[in-house]
Design a protein around this motif. Structure first.
Motif, PDB file in Angstrom:
ATOM      1  N   ILE A  35      -9.290 -29.184  -9.743  1.00  6.49           N
ATOM      2  CA  ILE A  35      -8.899 -30.357 -10.522  1.00  6.49           C
ATOM      3  C   ILE A  35      -7.690 -30.056 -11.398  1.00  6.49           C
ATOM      4  O   ILE A  35      -6.742 -30.855 -11.499  1.00  6.49           O
ATOM      5  CB  ILE A  35     -10.083 -30.845 -11.377  1.00  6.49           C
ATOM      6  CG1 ILE A  35     -11.206 -31.360 -10.473  1.00  6.49           C
ATOM      7  CG2 ILE A  35      -9.636 -31.941 -12.340  1.00  6.49           C
ATOM      8  CD1 ILE A  35     -12.468 -31.730 -11.222  1.00  6.49           C
ATOM      9  N   GLY A  36      -7.697 -28.885 -12.032  1.00  3.09           N
ATOM     10  CA  GLY A  36      -6.559 -28.511 -12.858  1.00  3.09           C
ATOM     11  C   GLY A  36      -5.280 -28.360 -12.056  1.00  3.09           C
ATOM     12  O   GLY A  36      -4.194 -28.772 -12.492  1.00  3.09           O
ATOM     13  N   PHE A  37      -5.401 -27.796 -10.862  1.00  3.96           N
ATOM     14  CA  PHE A  37      -4.224 -27.642 -10.005  1.00  3.96           C
ATOM     15  C   PHE A  37      -3.688 -28.993  -9.558  1.00  3.96           C
ATOM     16  O   PHE A  37      -2.478 -29.229  -9.569  1.00  3.96           O
ATOM     17  CB  PHE A  37      -4.591 -26.793  -8.787  1.00  3.96           C
ATOM     18  CG  PHE A  37      -3.456 -26.591  -7.826  1.00  3.96           C
ATOM     19  CD1 PHE A  37      -2.505 -25.616  -8.059  1.00  3.96           C
ATOM     20  CD2 PHE A  37      -3.349 -27.378  -6.687  1.00  3.96           C
ATOM     21  CE1 PHE A  37      -1.453 -25.426  -7.169  1.00  3.96           C
ATOM     22  CE2 PHE A  37      -2.311 -27.198  -5.798  1.00  3.96           C
ATOM     23  CZ  PHE A  37      -1.358 -26.221  -6.046  1.00  3.96           C
ATOM     24  N   VAL A  38      -4.598 -29.889  -9.188  1.00  9.66           N
ATOM     25  CA  VAL A  38      -4.166 -31.212  -8.725  1.00  9.66           C
ATOM     26  C   VAL A  38      -3.514 -32.005  -9.843  1.00  9.66           C
ATOM     27  O   VAL A  38      -2.470 -32.644  -9.653  1.00  9.66           O
ATOM     28  CB  VAL A  38      -5.372 -31.977  -8.131  1.00  9.66           C
ATOM     29  CG1 VAL A  38      -4.992 -33.428  -7.847  1.00  9.66           C
ATOM     30  CG2 VAL A  38      -5.846 -31.305  -6.855  1.00  9.66           C
ATOM     31  N   THR A  39      -4.103 -31.959 -11.032  1.00  7.92           N
ATOM     32  CA  THR A  39      -3.564 -32.755 -12.140  1.00  7.92           C
ATOM     33  C   THR A  39      -2.254 -32.193 -12.679  1.00  7.92           C
ATOM     34  O   THR A  39      -1.454 -32.946 -13.248  1.00  7.92           O
ATOM     35  CB  THR A  39      -4.582 -32.822 -13.282  1.00  7.92           C
ATOM     36  OG1 THR A  39      -4.962 -31.475 -13.667  1.00  7.92           O
ATOM     37  CG2 THR A  39      -5.815 -33.576 -12.847  1.00  7.92           C
ATOM     38  N   GLY A  70      -0.189 -30.837  -8.542  1.00  2.29           N
ATOM     39  CA  GLY A  70      -0.288 -31.845  -7.497  1.00  2.29           C
ATOM     40  C   GLY A  70       0.413 -33.139  -7.847  1.00  2.29           C
ATOM     41  O   GLY A  70       1.095 -33.744  -7.008  1.00  2.29           O
ATOM     42  N   VAL A  71       0.277 -33.608  -9.079  1.00  2.00           N
ATOM     43  CA  VAL A  71       0.916 -34.860  -9.479  1.00  2.00           C
ATOM     44  C   VAL A  71       2.430 -34.731  -9.400  1.00  2.00           C
ATOM     45  O   VAL A  71       3.139 -35.633  -8.915  1.00  2.00           O
ATOM     46  CB  VAL A  71       0.466 -35.246 -10.903  1.00  2.00           C
ATOM     47  CG1 VAL A  71       1.260 -36.444 -11.407  1.00  2.00           C
ATOM     48  CG2 VAL A  71      -1.020 -35.550 -10.921  1.00  2.00           C
ATOM     49  N   THR A  72       2.950 -33.597  -9.859  1.00  2.00           N
ATOM     50  CA  THR A  72       4.403 -33.373  -9.777  1.00  2.00           C
ATOM     51  C   THR A  72       4.865 -33.319  -8.333  1.00  2.00           C
ATOM     52  O   THR A  72       5.918 -33.867  -7.975  1.00  2.00           O
ATOM     53  CB  THR A  72       4.772 -32.071 -10.495  1.00  2.00           C
ATOM     54  OG1 THR A  72       4.298 -32.122 -11.843  1.00  2.00           O
ATOM     55  CG2 THR A  72       6.272 -31.865 -10.492  1.00  2.00           C
ATOM     56  N   ALA A  73       4.087 -32.649  -7.477  1.00  2.00           N
ATOM     57  CA  ALA A  73       4.463 -32.552  -6.069  1.00  2.00           C
ATOM     58  C   ALA A  73       4.465 -33.922  -5.402  1.00  2.00           C
ATOM     59  O   ALA A  73       5.361 -34.245  -4.608  1.00  2.00           O
ATOM     60  CB  ALA A  73       3.508 -31.600  -5.337  1.00  2.00           C
ATOM     61  N   MET A  88      16.791 -26.293  -7.088  1.00  2.00           N
ATOM     62  CA  MET A  88      16.527 -26.913  -5.791  1.00  2.00           C
ATOM     63  C   MET A  88      15.630 -28.135  -5.969  1.00  2.00           C
ATOM     64  O   MET A  88      14.588 -28.060  -6.624  1.00  2.00           O
ATOM     65  CB  MET A  88      15.858 -25.927  -4.847  1.00  2.00           C
ATOM     66  CG  MET A  88      15.598 -26.461  -3.455  1.00  2.00           C
ATOM     67  SD  MET A  88      17.033 -26.330  -2.386  1.00  2.00           S
ATOM     68  CE  MET A  88      17.004 -24.563  -2.044  1.00  2.00           C
ATOM     69  N   PRO A  89      16.006 -29.289  -5.410  1.00  2.00           N
ATOM     70  CA  PRO A  89      15.148 -30.474  -5.512  1.00  2.00           C
ATOM     71  C   PRO A  89      13.802 -30.235  -4.824  1.00  2.00           C
ATOM     72  O   PRO A  89      13.734 -29.630  -3.752  1.00  2.00           O
ATOM     73  CB  PRO A  89      15.960 -31.559  -4.790  1.00  2.00           C
ATOM     74  CG  PRO A  89      17.362 -31.070  -4.791  1.00  2.00           C
ATOM     75  CD  PRO A  89      17.275 -29.574  -4.733  1.00  2.00           C
ATOM     76  N   GLY A  90      12.733 -30.727  -5.437  1.00  2.00           N
ATOM     77  CA  GLY A  90      11.401 -30.589  -4.851  1.00  2.00           C
ATOM     78  C   GLY A  90      10.920 -29.161  -4.777  1.00  2.00           C
ATOM     79  O   GLY A  90      10.206 -28.798  -3.829  1.00  2.00           O
ATOM     80  N   ALA A  91      11.279 -28.321  -5.752  1.00  2.00           N
ATOM     81  CA  ALA A  91      10.922 -26.903  -5.690  1.00  2.00           C
ATOM     82  C   ALA A  91       9.412 -26.706  -5.669  1.00  2.00           C
ATOM     83  O   ALA A  91       8.895 -25.858  -4.931  1.00  2.00           O
ATOM     84  CB  ALA A  91      11.539 -26.159  -6.874  1.00  2.00           C
ATOM     85  N   ILE A  92       8.688 -27.504  -6.471  1.00  2.00           N
ATOM     86  CA  ILE A  92       7.233 -27.348  -6.512  1.00  2.00           C
ATOM     87  C   ILE A  92       6.609 -27.707  -5.168  1.00  2.00           C
ATOM     88  O   ILE A  92       5.747 -26.981  -4.649  1.00  2.00           O
ATOM     89  CB  ILE A  92       6.640 -28.218  -7.640  1.00  2.00           C
ATOM     90  CG1 ILE A  92       7.059 -27.682  -9.003  1.00  2.00           C
ATOM     91  CG2 ILE A  92       5.120 -28.261  -7.537  1.00  2.00           C
ATOM     92  CD1 ILE A  92       6.496 -28.463 -10.167  1.00  2.00           C
TER      93      ILE A  92
END
Length: 373
Positions: A91-95, A98-101, A255-259
């Motif tokens: 959940i922590g990774f997604v919030t 994940g949201v940024t990605a 770089m755009p979209g690095a995450i």
């Protein structure tokens, strides 16, 4: 004398009975193997879900066992803590990441579409490529008239996928979200149940073989569990390191979209051989939208990451797991991909590791008697 001359008859009948029993046994084994293969292929989705659930159970069991060294409490409580920590981490990774990605996905998709179209236009500018492509197409189709040839666009660019259709399929994949959630639910339930009482299911599997073979079969099952445990933990550590290194390197040059690119590189590293190659393609395409020196930088980062993964991380982290030859890995990827699709490719390596342990212990050592092999 009559009794002596009649003694070989029972031996002859015993020999024929023994031969018939062996023949029936071999035929039964072959039939059972064929039936198992048919069921596996016919019910491939269920088989893959159970295998994925087993991998998740191996992860939870390793986590629970590790907690036992810190918390001397019953296993059930340690398993609950392991599940809670795993869920909190997801959940922590997604919030956070994940949201940024997800927010970066539309821009990244548009960039990839634009670069693919640019490659198509660049290929169409080389007439010699068009001529070679036209000759190959003519040979395949048995020849065309001038009008048909003029009306048909030619070039290697025709062989490339349509960017809008390609990413349209990716967008359409979100329509299967509920099916994916259901499959994930099955994997979680199977994994928790197996991890709750692993000894129960292990002993139950051992009882399926003959009494004299149970000790040996139990040893093989324990080795399979240890192999999957070391492989899974090693893959998780490797994927995390690769993702962090790629993100740090790409974010350093803006770089755009690095995450999202780093997340893709880490996840695809779960698939050996093919995964790193597939992860490098979007990185290079996005770098082409910036500048040529960025392309060179991205290529350098890709080569360094692959050297780090292949020569340092994998040999160091996976040294206690089964060492799979590259040819066997490729063969497992091809076979599992043809049988089960993308999910089969993702699970090909752990499946090959399990199969290699079974072949080595139960066939090479027990049947052939080669204990040194």
């Amino acid at each position: 004398m009559d009794d002596v001359t009649r003694q070989p008859a029972p031996a002859s009948r015993m020999t024929r009975a023994s031969l018939g029993w062996r023949t029936a046994t071999v035929a039964g084994v072959v039939l059972a193997i064929g039936l198992c293969l048919f069921l596996i292929i016919y019910a491939s989705s269920g088989f893959l879900l159970l295998f994925a659930g087993t991998l998740f159970a191996v992860f939870l069991d390793a986590f629970t066992t590790g907690l036992g060294r810190l918390l001397p409490i019953p296993r059930g409580f340690r398993l609950a803590i392991a599940c809670a920590l795993t869920g909190a981490a997801v959940i922590g990774f997604v919030t956070s990441v994940g949201v940024t990605a997800v927010s970066q996905t539309p821009d990244l998709v548009r960039t990839l579409e634009r670069e693919i179209r640019g490659i198509q236009q660049m290929l169409q500018e080389y007439n010699i490529v068009d001529v070679v492509s036209a000759e190959i197409t003519d040979q395949a189709e048995g020849g065309e008239t001038d009008e048909e040839s003029a009306a048909r666009p030619s070039g290697i660019a025709d062989w490339l996928p349509d960017p809008s259709g390609l990413f349209g399929q990716v967008r359409a994949a979100f329509a299967t979200t509920f099916g994916v959630i259901g499959n994930i639910g099955v994997i979680l339930v199977v994994g928790v149940f197996l991890a709750a009482q692993p000894q129960l299911y292990r002993d139950g599997a051992v009882k399926l073989v003959s009494i004299e073979s149970r000790a040996r079969f139990g040893e093989v099952l324990d080795e399979i569990g240890a192999t999957l445990r070391f492989w899974l933990i090693g893959q998780f550590v490797t994927m995390s390191i690769i993702g962090l290194v790629v993100y740090a390197a790409l974010a350093a040059v803006g770089m755009p979209g690095a995450i999202l690119l780093a997340l893709t590189a880490g996840v695809l590293n779960f698939i050996p051989v093919l995964g790193p190659i597939l992860a490098g393609i979007p990185i290079i395409l996005v770098a082409m939208s910036q500048d040529w020196w960025v392309v060179g930088y991205a290529l350098g980062v890709y080569c360094v990451v692959q050297f780090l993964e292949g020569n340092i991380l994998t040999p160091l982290i996976q040294r206690q797991a089964v060492s799979l030859p590259p040819a066997l890995i490729m063969a497992s990827l091809v076979i599992m991909g043809l049988l089960f699709g993308l999910v089969g490719i993702m699970l090909a390596t752990p499946f090959a590791a399990v199969l290699m342990v079974l072949v080595k212990r139960l066939y090479i050592e027990d049947v052939l008697g080669d204990r040194a092999g």
